[in-house]
Design a protein around this motif. Structure first.
Motif, PDB file in Angstrom:
ATOM      1  N   GLN A  27       0.859  -1.171   0.000  1.00  0.00           N
ATOM      2  CA  GLN A  27       0.000   0.000   0.000  1.00  0.00           C
ATOM      3  C   GLN A  27       0.900   1.227   0.000  1.00  0.00           C
ATOM      4  O   GLN A  27       1.828   1.343   0.795  1.00  0.00           O
ATOM      5  CB  GLN A  27      -0.925   0.033   1.217  1.00  0.00           C
ATOM      6  CG  GLN A  27      -1.893   1.208   1.174  1.00  0.00           C
ATOM      7  CD  GLN A  27      -2.925   1.192   2.288  1.00  0.00           C
ATOM      8  OE1 GLN A  27      -3.019   0.229   3.038  1.00  0.00           O
ATOM      9  NE2 GLN A  27      -3.698   2.260   2.386  1.00  0.00           N
ATOM     10  N   LEU A  28       0.614   2.139  -0.907  1.00  0.00           N
ATOM     11  CA  LEU A  28       1.422   3.348  -1.065  1.00  0.00           C
ATOM     12  C   LEU A  28       0.458   4.531  -1.141  1.00  0.00           C
ATOM     13  O   LEU A  28      -0.239   4.709  -2.143  1.00  0.00           O
ATOM     14  CB  LEU A  28       2.259   3.253  -2.345  1.00  0.00           C
ATOM     15  CG  LEU A  28       3.326   4.316  -2.568  1.00  0.00           C
ATOM     16  CD1 LEU A  28       4.474   4.132  -1.584  1.00  0.00           C
ATOM     17  CD2 LEU A  28       3.851   4.243  -3.992  1.00  0.00           C
ATOM     18  N   GLY A  29       0.391   5.283  -0.067  1.00  0.00           N
ATOM     19  CA  GLY A  29      -0.570   6.372  -0.034  1.00  0.00           C
ATOM     20  C   GLY A  29      -1.976   5.847  -0.178  1.00  0.00           C
ATOM     21  O   GLY A  29      -2.409   4.957   0.564  1.00  0.00           O
TER      22      GLY A  29
ATOM     23  N   ILE B 265      -3.127   4.223  -2.850  1.00  0.00           N
ATOM     24  CA  ILE B 265      -3.235   3.158  -3.847  1.00  0.00           C
ATOM     25  C   ILE B 265      -2.546   1.884  -3.378  1.00  0.00           C
ATOM     26  O   ILE B 265      -1.787   1.881  -2.412  1.00  0.00           O
ATOM     27  CB  ILE B 265      -2.627   3.589  -5.197  1.00  0.00           C
ATOM     28  CG1 ILE B 265      -1.088   3.683  -5.099  1.00  0.00           C
ATOM     29  CG2 ILE B 265      -3.234   4.905  -5.682  1.00  0.00           C
ATOM     30  CD1 ILE B 265      -0.408   3.870  -6.449  1.00  0.00           C
ATOM     31  N   GLU B 266      -2.822   0.815  -4.083  1.00  0.00           N
ATOM     32  CA  GLU B 266      -2.084  -0.438  -3.933  1.00  0.00           C
ATOM     33  C   GLU B 266      -1.138  -0.538  -5.120  1.00  0.00           C
ATOM     34  O   GLU B 266      -1.561  -0.437  -6.290  1.00  0.00           O
ATOM     35  CB  GLU B 266      -3.037  -1.630  -3.925  1.00  0.00           C
ATOM     36  CG  GLU B 266      -2.387  -2.935  -3.529  1.00  0.00           C
ATOM     37  CD  GLU B 266      -2.153  -3.079  -2.033  1.00  0.00           C
ATOM     38  OE1 GLU B 266      -1.519  -4.079  -1.637  1.00  0.00           O
ATOM     39  OE2 GLU B 266      -2.598  -2.207  -1.253  1.00  0.00           O
ATOM     40  N   LEU B 267       0.146  -0.697  -4.838  1.00  0.00           N
ATOM     41  CA  LEU B 267       1.156  -0.852  -5.879  1.00  0.00           C
ATOM     42  C   LEU B 267       1.523  -2.328  -5.927  1.00  0.00           C
ATOM     43  O   LEU B 267       1.976  -2.895  -4.932  1.00  0.00           O
ATOM     44  CB  LEU B 267       2.380   0.006  -5.556  1.00  0.00           C
ATOM     45  CG  LEU B 267       3.517   0.047  -6.579  1.00  0.00           C
ATOM     46  CD1 LEU B 267       3.039   0.607  -7.908  1.00  0.00           C
ATOM     47  CD2 LEU B 267       4.679   0.879  -6.038  1.00  0.00           C
ATOM     48  N   ILE B 268       1.313  -2.956  -7.077  1.00  0.00           N
ATOM     49  CA  ILE B 268       1.565  -4.392  -7.232  1.00  0.00           C
ATOM     50  C   ILE B 268       2.582  -4.605  -8.340  1.00  0.00           C
ATOM     51  O   ILE B 268       2.453  -4.038  -9.438  1.00  0.00           O
ATOM     52  CB  ILE B 268       0.269  -5.155  -7.569  1.00  0.00           C
ATOM     53  CG1 ILE B 268      -0.768  -4.990  -6.446  1.00  0.00           C
ATOM     54  CG2 ILE B 268       0.556  -6.641  -7.807  1.00  0.00           C
ATOM     55  CD1 ILE B 268      -2.118  -5.616  -6.755  1.00  0.00           C
ATOM     56  N   GLY B 269       3.597  -5.412  -8.061  1.00  0.00           N
ATOM     57  CA  GLY B 269       4.592  -5.760  -9.064  1.00  0.00           C
ATOM     58  C   GLY B 269       4.540  -7.245  -9.366  1.00  0.00           C
ATOM     59  O   GLY B 269       4.543  -8.062  -8.442  1.00  0.00           O
ATOM     60  N   LEU B 270       4.483  -7.610 -10.635  1.00  0.00           N
ATOM     61  CA  LEU B 270       4.465  -9.008 -11.055  1.00  0.00           C
ATOM     62  C   LEU B 270       5.736  -9.341 -11.822  1.00  0.00           C
ATOM     63  O   LEU B 270       6.189  -8.570 -12.667  1.00  0.00           O
ATOM     64  CB  LEU B 270       3.252  -9.300 -11.942  1.00  0.00           C
ATOM     65  CG  LEU B 270       1.869  -9.266 -11.294  1.00  0.00           C
ATOM     66  CD1 LEU B 270       0.812  -9.673 -12.323  1.00  0.00           C
ATOM     67  CD2 LEU B 270       1.797 -10.169 -10.077  1.00  0.00           C
TER      68      LEU B 270
END
Length: 265
Positions: free
Chosen positions: A112-114, A116-121
């Motif tokens: 979780q970043l601020g 939003i949800e930041l997702i890396g694949l």
């Protein structure tokens, strides 16, 4: 507002080595970092810098060390996913201190970043140019989307989940897109997809979601749709993408060269 600056396809090699005996990617990275430092006052607050793959050209521990050394002067949280030129274990070791990469398996992560949800694949298939969203990647994504609730999601992967129209790049494209589309179609979240690999900015839709590819600061590929188009790169330094969330996503391309001005109207 939540802001993420995306840079991509840096292709850093061992010290003193030119990529393809021609590209000084260390010098292009320094110009990119200088440009980011110049624009920071205009785009702050910046929550993170995301590198969408091909951090390294050779997967060497030294290349990751040089990359970290160059980016350290920006003093901005750094997240990264592997590209087809990266190697998992040296990259995992290089970013271990940040604590977001898993200790084993694919380099999938979510934070979780601020707002939003930041997702890396991780789409890397080591030893191949093409990428894949395998069962483990798709399972990770499904669980990460469920855990994020209805927060807006910035989803990063290296290989574009769409055809670029450049034949030689599409031959080393992404498999598993059907599975990705099914997961995205079930999610209630606002999702923006960002990627790299094709060294240029393209905009497409995937399961009704906007998907964008980032340029590279060291080289580009001509948009040539002919099946027999020349296979190769152009020496052309481009910029980066700034993604912000403020009730909706907005993505802006920032060039590597500011140009003369500003001049009064």
């Amino acid at each position: 507002m939540t802001s993420v600056l995306q840079i991509s396809d840096l292709h850093i090699a061992r010290e003193g080595q030119l990529v393809s005996d021609r590209l000084d990617t260390a010098a292009s990275l320094e110009r990119l970092v200088t440009r980011i430092a110049e624009i920071l006052p205009a785009i702050e607050p910046l929550d993170a810098i995301l590198i969408s793959g091909d951090l390294s050209d050779d997967g060497s521990a030294e290349s990751y060390r040089l990359l970290r050394q160059s980016l350290a002067r920006l003093d901005v949280p750094l997240f990264a996913i592997p590209g087809n030129h990266d190697l998992r274990e040296p990259m995992r070791a290089a970013f271990a201190a940040e604590g977001y990469l898993p200790s084993l398996g694919g380099l999938h992560w979510a934070r979780q970043l601020g707002d939003i949800e930041l997702i890396g694949l991780d789409t890397l298939v080591e030893g191949q140019g093409g990428g894949a969203l395998d069962a483990a990647a798709l399972d990770f994504l499904e669980h990460a989307l469920e855990a994020s609730g209805e927060r807006p999601v910035l989803l990063a992967l290296h290989h574009p989940p769409f055809a670029s129209g450049i034949a030689f790049m599409d031959r080393i494209g992404l498999s598993g897109i059907d599975g990705l589309e099914k997961i995205l179609a079930r999610s209630p979240s606002e999702i923006r997809i960002i990627c790299g690999h094709i060294h240029s900015t393209m905009v497409a839709t995937v399961a009704g979601r906007v998907a964008l590819s980032a340029p590279s600061p060291c080289s580009s590929f001509a948009f040539d749709r002919r099946p027999d188009a020349p296979v190769g790169y152009h020496i052309s330094e481009d910029g980066m993408l700034l993604h912000t969330w403020h009730g909706a996503f907005r993505s802006v391309r920032i060039p590597i060269c500011a140009g003369a001005g500003p001049y009064p109207f």
